[in-house]
Design a protein around this motif. Sequence first.
Motif, mmCIF file in Angstrom:
data_model
loop_
_atom_site.group_PDB
_atom_site.id
_atom_site.type_symbol
_atom_site.label_atom_id
_atom_site.label_comp_id
_atom_site.label_asym_id
_atom_site.label_seq_id
_atom_site.Cartn_x
_atom_site.Cartn_y
_atom_site.Cartn_z
ATOM 1 N N LYS A 116 -9.673 6.129 5.595
ATOM 2 C CA LYS A 116 -10.503 6.513 4.453
ATOM 3 C C LYS A 116 -11.790 5.684 4.390
ATOM 4 O O LYS A 116 -12.871 6.205 4.137
ATOM 5 N N CYS A 159 -5.786 3.347 4.643
ATOM 6 C CA CYS A 159 -7.037 2.808 4.105
ATOM 7 C C CYS A 159 -8.098 2.719 5.202
ATOM 8 O O CYS A 159 -9.285 2.944 4.947
ATOM 9 N N CYS A 195 0.812 -1.210 0.000
ATOM 10 C CA CYS A 195 0.000 0.000 0.000
ATOM 11 C C CYS A 195 0.851 1.269 0.000
ATOM 12 O O CYS A 195 1.764 1.423 0.823
ATOM 13 N N ARG A 208 -3.438 0.896 -3.425
ATOM 14 C CA ARG A 208 -4.121 0.974 -2.139
ATOM 15 C C ARG A 208 -4.509 -0.440 -1.744
ATOM 16 O O ARG A 208 -5.051 -1.183 -2.557
ATOM 17 N N ALA A 247 -11.355 3.000 -0.558
ATOM 18 C CA ALA A 247 -9.917 3.201 -0.382
ATOM 19 C C ALA A 247 -9.277 3.802 -1.615
ATOM 20 O O ALA A 247 -8.306 4.555 -1.517
ATOM 21 N N GLU A 248 -9.817 3.495 -2.791
ATOM 22 C CA GLU A 248 -9.196 3.923 -4.042
ATOM 23 C C GLU A 248 -9.756 5.235 -4.576
ATOM 24 O O GLU A 248 -9.318 5.712 -5.621
ATOM 25 N N GLY A 283 -6.706 -1.380 0.597
ATOM 26 C CA GLY A 283 -8.118 -1.542 0.925
ATOM 27 C C GLY A 283 -8.354 -2.309 2.204
ATOM 28 O O GLY A 283 -9.450 -2.824 2.434
ATOM 29 N N CYS A 304 -4.263 -1.282 7.813
ATOM 30 C CA CYS A 304 -3.634 -0.123 7.193
ATOM 31 C C CYS A 304 -4.210 1.168 7.761
ATOM 32 O O CYS A 304 -5.413 1.415 7.626
ATOM 33 N N ASP A 353 -15.160 -1.727 0.309
ATOM 34 C CA ASP A 353 -13.998 -1.149 0.978
ATOM 35 C C ASP A 353 -12.961 -0.701 -0.041
ATOM 36 O O ASP A 353 -12.323 0.343 0.101
ATOM 37 N N GLU A 354 -12.757 -1.524 -1.072
ATOM 38 C CA GLU A 354 -11.759 -1.209 -2.088
ATOM 39 C C GLU A 354 -12.122 0.074 -2.834
ATOM 40 O O GLU A 354 -11.257 0.901 -3.127
#
Length: 408
Positions: free
Chosen positions: A126, A123, A84, A113, A342-343, A115, A120, A338-339
Amino acid sequence: NTPHYTPLAPPLHPEKCQPLGTITKLQATPENKGLQPIAPSEAVKLVELFALQELSCDCLTKKEERTNKKGIKYDTYVHRVNYCLRQRIDSMSPVSVRYNEKREKAHYDNVQRCGSVWTCPFCGRKITEGRRQDLKTGVSNWHKQGGFVYLVTLTNRHHKGDNLPDLLKGQSKAKQKLWEKRKVKEMMKDLGYSGRVTATECTWWNVNGWHPHYHILMFFDHEINAQGLQTFLALEWQTACVKAGMKAPSLENGVDVQKGDKAQEYVAKWGLEDEMTKGHVKKGKEGGLTPFDLLRQSVDNPHYSHLFRQFADAFKGKQQLHWTRGLKDLLGVSDRTDEQLAEETEKESIEIKEVANKIWHLVLQYKIRGEYLTACKLDHVEGGINKRVENLVMEYALKEYERLKRKQ
């Protein structure tokens, strides 16, 4: 006399050489505001977050073998946090730094990222902030419809030495049994129950060990008796835990039901970005340590590194929030993974610097991602008069040169 060239070794007389890296043309001309140094707390926080991520990577070093589409086997980290904000998304393009003029924040671009909401800090912040906004929207829309929301906490008895995966498995089984009970379903129907959102949290206590628990927002179409619901659920939760093979919680401590104002307070505090009060990310109270507390203190206590690995392995792939079917649509909440959270990138940001690959390797090697990002932001805001990036790069390039020189 110049030394033998190595990728990161500058000449003996660095004052005569060009700065390492390349600078792109700015896509916008910043307003001249004079020197506008970044707030120390913000700069320190950024460095601390990168340091915390480095600690997470240092703890989670386990790898596994995989096979790609061409049938070639390779080793990869089990926990993606190791990649990440380090590995590039497009290996053919360099990392760059972008800046949002409105929010006055800089970030790296073309970096992966992970996610991971559990391991993390970047992440996690976020994703949980996005989830908080979802909860806030849902609760607000429900109140506009005349509904009521209550905060329910489910815990069970645990002791030091209990296995975390077993606790999670047992609690999940008990929770499933609770909501599947006919008596519970009938009671919820009579109370005008419309759905629930379950948040999974976990802390560590030096006396009682791991303490996984559930915070549940329950949505009803009219006001109910919170104490009456607590009394009812306490007995049913105790029975469900026993049937699931768990230690029976006490009727006094197994279930807690709080009125709507407490539910709103929980939603408001759960995702505050600046205070990092997001479930597992927040700092523990009254002696309890969150997983990120364990990570922070692992520098002085190696046992906490072991505990953080236990947590990371046990929670890998698990959802942080679970909404009952149809509730998001009922409350007007969008469905994002979540991904995806995070992105999400800064759409209004501009590129202010392209980072040469050799410089990026230097930044990673000396763990100065936070310092480098801060220097880029300050150079942009100040118009580059202090050459912070150039000075920072030269400082660590010289360190690398000396390191290589000692190896010869």
